[in-house]
Design an enzyme around this catalytic site. Sequence first.
Site, PDB file in Angstrom:
ATOM      1  N   ASP A  41      44.598  39.224  38.468  1.00  0.00           N
ATOM      2  CA  ASP A  41      43.628  38.465  39.251  1.00  0.00           C
ATOM      3  C   ASP A  41      43.990  38.638  40.729  1.00  0.00           C
ATOM      4  OD1 ASP A  41      41.714  36.524  40.006  1.00  0.00           O
ATOM      5  OD2 ASP A  41      42.074  35.428  38.149  1.00  0.00           O
ATOM      6  N   ASP A  97      38.743  37.827  42.780  1.00  0.00           N
ATOM      7  CA  ASP A  97      38.352  36.439  42.972  1.00  0.00           C
ATOM      8  C   ASP A  97      37.409  36.279  44.171  1.00  0.00           C
ATOM      9  OD1 ASP A  97      39.161  33.574  42.205  1.00  0.00           O
ATOM     10  OD2 ASP A  97      39.582  33.557  44.360  1.00  0.00           O
ATOM     11  N   GLU A 124      34.089  38.899  41.055  1.00  0.00           N
ATOM     12  CA  GLU A 124      33.468  37.591  40.845  1.00  0.00           C
ATOM     13  C   GLU A 124      32.419  37.392  41.921  1.00  0.00           C
ATOM     14  OE1 GLU A 124      34.520  32.806  40.494  1.00  0.00           O
ATOM     15  OE2 GLU A 124      35.654  34.057  41.875  1.00  0.00           O
ATOM     16  N   HIS A 154      38.000  29.931  33.237  1.00  0.00           N
ATOM     17  CA  HIS A 154      38.844  28.792  33.597  1.00  0.00           C
ATOM     18  C   HIS A 154      38.146  27.833  34.563  1.00  0.00           C
ATOM     19  CE1 HIS A 154      39.062  31.657  36.773  1.00  0.00           C
ATOM     20  NE2 HIS A 154      39.612  30.769  37.568  1.00  0.00           N
ATOM     21  N   ASP A 155      36.946  28.174  35.015  1.00  0.00           N
ATOM     22  CA  ASP A 155      36.193  27.308  35.928  1.00  0.00           C
ATOM     23  C   ASP A 155      35.025  26.617  35.232  1.00  0.00           C
ATOM     24  OD1 ASP A 155      37.778  28.135  38.095  1.00  0.00           O
ATOM     25  OD2 ASP A 155      36.453  29.820  38.533  1.00  0.00           O
TER      26      ASP A 155
HETATM   27  C1  GLC Z   1      37.492  31.407  42.058  1.00  0.00           C
HETATM   28  C2  GLC Z   1      38.430  31.037  40.936  1.00  0.00           C
HETATM   29  C3  GLC Z   1      38.707  29.566  40.996  1.00  0.00           C
HETATM   30  C4  GLC Z   1      39.363  29.265  42.320  1.00  0.00           C
HETATM   31  C5  GLC Z   1      38.535  29.784  43.488  1.00  0.00           C
HETATM   32  C6  GLC Z   1      39.344  29.833  44.743  1.00  0.00           C
HETATM   33  O1  GLC Z   1      36.244  30.846  41.917  1.00  0.00           O
HETATM   34  O2  GLC Z   1      37.904  31.444  39.710  1.00  0.00           O
HETATM   35  O3  GLC Z   1      39.490  29.111  39.944  1.00  0.00           O
HETATM   36  O4  GLC Z   1      39.553  27.896  42.457  1.00  0.00           O
HETATM   37  O5  GLC Z   1      38.073  31.095  43.277  1.00  0.00           O
HETATM   38  O6  GLC Z   1      40.320  30.823  44.645  1.00  0.00           O
END
Ligand code: GLC
Length: 542
Positions: free
Chosen positions: A98, A196, A238, A312-313
């Site tokens: 990640d 990310d 993402e 995980h979100d």
């Molecule tokens: C992304 C991650 C999340 C995190 C955010 C800031 O959305 O998936 O878990 O809190 O970025 O890094």
Amino acid sequence: MKKKWWHNSVVYQIYPRSFNDSNGDGVGDLRGIINKLDHVKELGADVIWLSPVYKSPMKDNGYDISDYQAIEPVFGTMEDMDELIKEADNRGIKIVMDLVVNHTSDQHEWFKESRKSKDNPYRDYYIWRDEEDTNDIASVFSGPTWKWDEEAGQYYFHLFADEQPDLNWENPKVQEEIHKMINWWLEKGIGGFRLDVIDLIGKEVDKKITGNGPRLHPLIKQMNKETFGNYDVLTVGETWGATPEIAMMYSAPEREEFSMIFQFEHMVIDWDQDHGKWKPHTFDFVKLKEILSKWQVGLKGKGWNSLFWNNHDLPRIVSRWGNDKEYRYESATALATILHGMQGTPYVFQGEEIGMTNVKYDSLKDYNDVEIHGAYQEKVLENKVLSEEEFMVGVYQNGRDNARTPIQWNEKEHGGFTTGTPWLKVNQNYLEVNVEADKASEKSVFNYYKNLISIRKSDAYSDLIVYGDYEAIDLSHQSLFAYKRINDEREILVVVNFSEEELNYSFDGNIKEVLASNYNKEYDSLSDLVLLPYESLIVELN
Ligand code: GLC
């Protein structure tokens, strides 16, 4: 479209804090993952997306990195990491790291230097302004994005928590440092990166532009050229708010950016316009079908998408859109059936493969997530736009900790996740929902997923499922999700009764073979089907 190995991959996401604890400190770790690699192998996944294990003060559970080239001691050592890569490789599994490069932790050396003085060589690694130059972009984790720093005598910009200052991607030195770090990981033999919130690095704060800024794609192209473009790896960006058109910019092979994107259009359909996830609405099934079908058709031959319900979100899908009580097995497998027959790379988030459910803690104090506490502060305490009760409804439905409770491996205390005290309480249903019990059950979610994955990976159906045409059936139907996948040689039909009522339906065509059925039924014909609650099947047609 030129074939790539990751077109046919299935990715398993591990959130390390909650996967498996090998040393009894209550937090999952790398050795714990190594000990459970056979679980991933047995499922049939060939890639692991590992949420961050880098050194971190854990404000956002590792998404706040203080050293990109060190492992957080709570997770283990760099030797453990190397062993994980090797042990995974022995099982034909690649590790995707990640990559969190929109921001670092405020404990990163760069930031510590940066705040020291205006002429520090690291000052421009971050975004500093005087008060009159700051404007009111809201932080994703609530509150303002500009934070006064006493030592620096200026404000710094952070799109997430105060402790996650944004890197200044306009600075070529930042670009170089990050590229160097990416190459260091690639040389270790990892299988790629999940990037990310990568859609934010082209931001122009003075113009209030954050997502999809004009500098975004040139930055990604440059990154590709300097780093992963020279390796045969999987890269997944993402990208919130992407449309199929935007998705092509990231993932069209000739543009040389990413392998694929991870977009959320289908995952926000029950969120509120003003209060987002904190005020969930009834979920519109027809809209869901329309969106998924639009992406199937819109990206075909032009780019590549991920297929997912969870990460995980996000909350647990079986609780969110299925029925996690009477029909837990049936609805979990129905949701899996919908996705796993589609084009794209499927992602399974730890625990999804046994139908793990949302959690409901009595007290807000039991919740760990920085996003939940930030939103509570803003919406309930400061602005009073949601009552405490309303807010808790949002937390129960959509809070990120739903996905982050420890994996329930067996019926031992804490679900066998740890011999210590878990950092986040285990879901109380672990006696009923756990890996051991699920695998032994006639209604095994795990075995159903395993079958779906083996079909996708089989010599007979891989080409069809990975590259075939998609044809939606009866899009406006209120409870049927059905589609065909077609190529020159074969045709399959995917059918899901997404309701708790019986559904009578007739399809054209004859069955050649039943590939999957969550009621373990034999089907002779497709006419006058009486589909039971959440009944799902995949058949090959003659
Ligand atoms: C992304 C991650 C999340 C995190 C955010 C800031 O959305 O998936 O878990 O809190 O970025 O890094």
